[in-house]
Write a protein that holds these residues in place. Structure first.
Motif, short mmCIF file in Angstrom:
data_model
loop_
_atom_site.label_atom_id
_atom_site.label_comp_id
_atom_site.label_asym_id
_atom_site.label_seq_id
_atom_site.Cartn_x
_atom_site.Cartn_y
_atom_site.Cartn_z
N CYS A 1 4.45 -13.71 9.90
CA CYS A 1 4.62 -12.27 10.51
C CYS A 1 3.09 -11.57 10.49
O CYS A 1 2.46 -11.54 9.64
CB CYS A 1 5.55 -11.44 9.92
SG CYS A 1 5.43 -9.71 10.77
N SER A 2 2.61 -11.53 11.94
CA SER A 2 1.48 -10.95 12.06
C SER A 2 1.10 -9.58 11.29
O SER A 2 0.19 -9.22 10.66
CB SER A 2 1.00 -10.66 13.50
OG SER A 2 1.67 -9.90 14.18
N THR B 1 -0.68 -6.07 6.98
CA THR B 1 -0.58 -4.99 5.88
C THR B 1 -1.06 -5.48 4.67
O THR B 1 -1.88 -4.67 3.89
CB THR B 1 0.94 -4.81 5.91
OG1 THR B 1 1.43 -4.43 7.23
CG2 THR B 1 1.34 -3.82 4.69
N LEU B 2 -0.95 -6.87 4.25
CA LEU B 2 -1.57 -7.41 3.22
C LEU B 2 -2.79 -7.20 3.09
O LEU B 2 -3.48 -6.82 2.19
CB LEU B 2 -0.93 -8.91 2.94
CG LEU B 2 -1.35 -9.64 1.73
CD1 LEU B 2 -0.96 -8.82 0.42
CD2 LEU B 2 -0.69 -11.05 1.66
N PRO C 1 6.85 -5.93 6.97
CA PRO C 1 6.86 -6.01 5.51
C PRO C 1 7.40 -4.69 4.95
O PRO C 1 7.13 -3.94 5.77
CB PRO C 1 5.24 -5.99 5.21
CG PRO C 1 4.72 -5.36 6.05
CD PRO C 1 5.37 -5.57 7.43
N ILE C 2 7.80 -4.73 3.97
CA ILE C 2 8.07 -3.55 3.16
C ILE C 2 7.16 -3.64 1.86
O ILE C 2 7.05 -4.50 1.24
CB ILE C 2 9.72 -3.59 2.65
CG1 ILE C 2 10.61 -3.41 3.78
CG2 ILE C 2 10.08 -2.38 1.75
CD1 ILE C 2 11.94 -3.50 3.70
N VAL C 3 6.45 -2.32 1.73
CA VAL C 3 5.74 -2.19 0.56
C VAL C 3 6.23 -0.98 -0.47
O VAL C 3 6.76 0.05 0.18
CB VAL C 3 4.27 -1.65 0.91
CG1 VAL C 3 3.13 -1.34 -0.29
CG2 VAL C 3 3.49 -2.90 1.87
N VAL C 4 6.32 -1.41 -1.94
CA VAL C 4 6.79 -0.49 -2.69
C VAL C 4 5.95 0.01 -3.45
O VAL C 4 5.08 -0.92 -4.02
CB VAL C 4 7.96 -1.30 -3.39
CG1 VAL C 4 8.43 -0.34 -4.61
CG2 VAL C 4 8.79 -1.70 -2.43
N ASN C 5 5.61 1.16 -3.90
CA ASN C 5 4.82 1.75 -4.91
C ASN C 5 5.61 2.73 -5.71
O ASN C 5 5.97 3.78 -5.27
CB ASN C 5 3.65 2.50 -4.42
CG ASN C 5 2.61 2.92 -5.35
OD1 ASN C 5 2.67 2.48 -6.50
ND2 ASN C 5 1.66 3.77 -4.74
N PRO D 1 1.05 -1.18 10.31
CA PRO D 1 0.48 -1.55 8.83
C PRO D 1 -0.10 -0.19 8.24
O PRO D 1 0.18 -0.15 7.16
CB PRO D 1 -0.71 -2.42 9.01
CG PRO D 1 -0.28 -3.28 10.27
CD PRO D 1 0.54 -2.34 11.10
N GLU D 2 -0.63 0.73 8.71
CA GLU D 2 -1.23 1.82 8.27
C GLU D 2 0.00 2.84 7.57
O GLU D 2 -0.25 3.66 7.01
CB GLU D 2 -1.94 2.72 9.49
CG GLU D 2 -3.04 1.89 9.78
CD GLU D 2 -3.17 0.95 10.87
OE1 GLU D 2 -3.63 -0.15 10.77
OE2 GLU D 2 -1.90 0.84 11.51
N ALA D 3 1.35 2.55 8.14
CA ALA D 3 2.19 3.39 7.56
C ALA D 3 2.32 3.24 6.15
O ALA D 3 3.03 4.21 5.50
CB ALA D 3 3.51 2.93 8.34
N VAL D 4 1.83 2.46 5.64
CA VAL D 4 2.24 1.99 4.09
C VAL D 4 1.03 2.79 3.20
O VAL D 4 1.11 3.17 2.06
CB VAL D 4 1.95 0.51 3.52
CG1 VAL D 4 3.04 -0.30 4.36
CG2 VAL D 4 0.46 0.09 3.70
N LEU D 5 0.11 3.42 4.00
CA LEU D 5 -1.01 4.27 3.18
C LEU D 5 -0.51 5.50 2.58
O LEU D 5 -0.89 6.01 1.50
CB LEU D 5 -2.20 4.39 4.11
CG LEU D 5 -2.79 3.31 4.66
CD1 LEU D 5 -3.88 3.53 5.64
CD2 LEU D 5 -3.60 2.64 3.63
#
Length: 115
Positions: A11-12, A17-18, A94-98, A108-112
């Motif tokens: 997935c692009s 995001t990575l 992707p889903i990013v967890v912190n 991708p910038e949504a994870v910031l």
């Protein structure tokens, strides 16, 4: 800080995001969720961390299993969780967890905002 990304290398948006995380000097734990699907408990946790009312908010509704399983008409939250657990392709990527927060990397910038 331990950051996790539920990643699909095909997935692009997931790749972008990575890369974005790595540009920020963050080396996340990479979970290839299609090869190692998350458990139902993890999926429920992701729904909560994303701040969603339903797992439907983290589902790819145009994927074949969503249509074939008639998930648009599923009323029970457990049916949605079961469907993602059995068909991980249904999980948005992707889903990013912190910690206790998560974000879907579209864009991708949504994870910031959770870093």
């Amino acid at each position: 800080m331990t950051v996790t990304i539920y990643h699909n290398p095909r997935c692009s948006k997931s790749r972008q995001t990575l890369s974005l995380l790595q540009e920020k000097s963050i080396e996340p734990e990479v979970v290839l969720y299609l090869e190692n699907p998350p458990s139902k408990a993890v999926l429920k946790s992701l729904v909560a961390k994303l701040g969603l009312k339903s797992a439907r908010g983290m589902m790819r509704v145009k994927e074949a299993p969503y249509i074939e399983l008639d998930l648009n008409n599923a009323k029970a939250e457990s049916a949605l969780i079961d469907a993602i657990a059995e068909n991980p392709i249904l999980m948005e990527r992707p889903i990013v967890v912190n910690g206790d927060k998560a974000a879907i990397g579209r864009p991708p910038e949504a994870v910031l905002e959770i870093l």
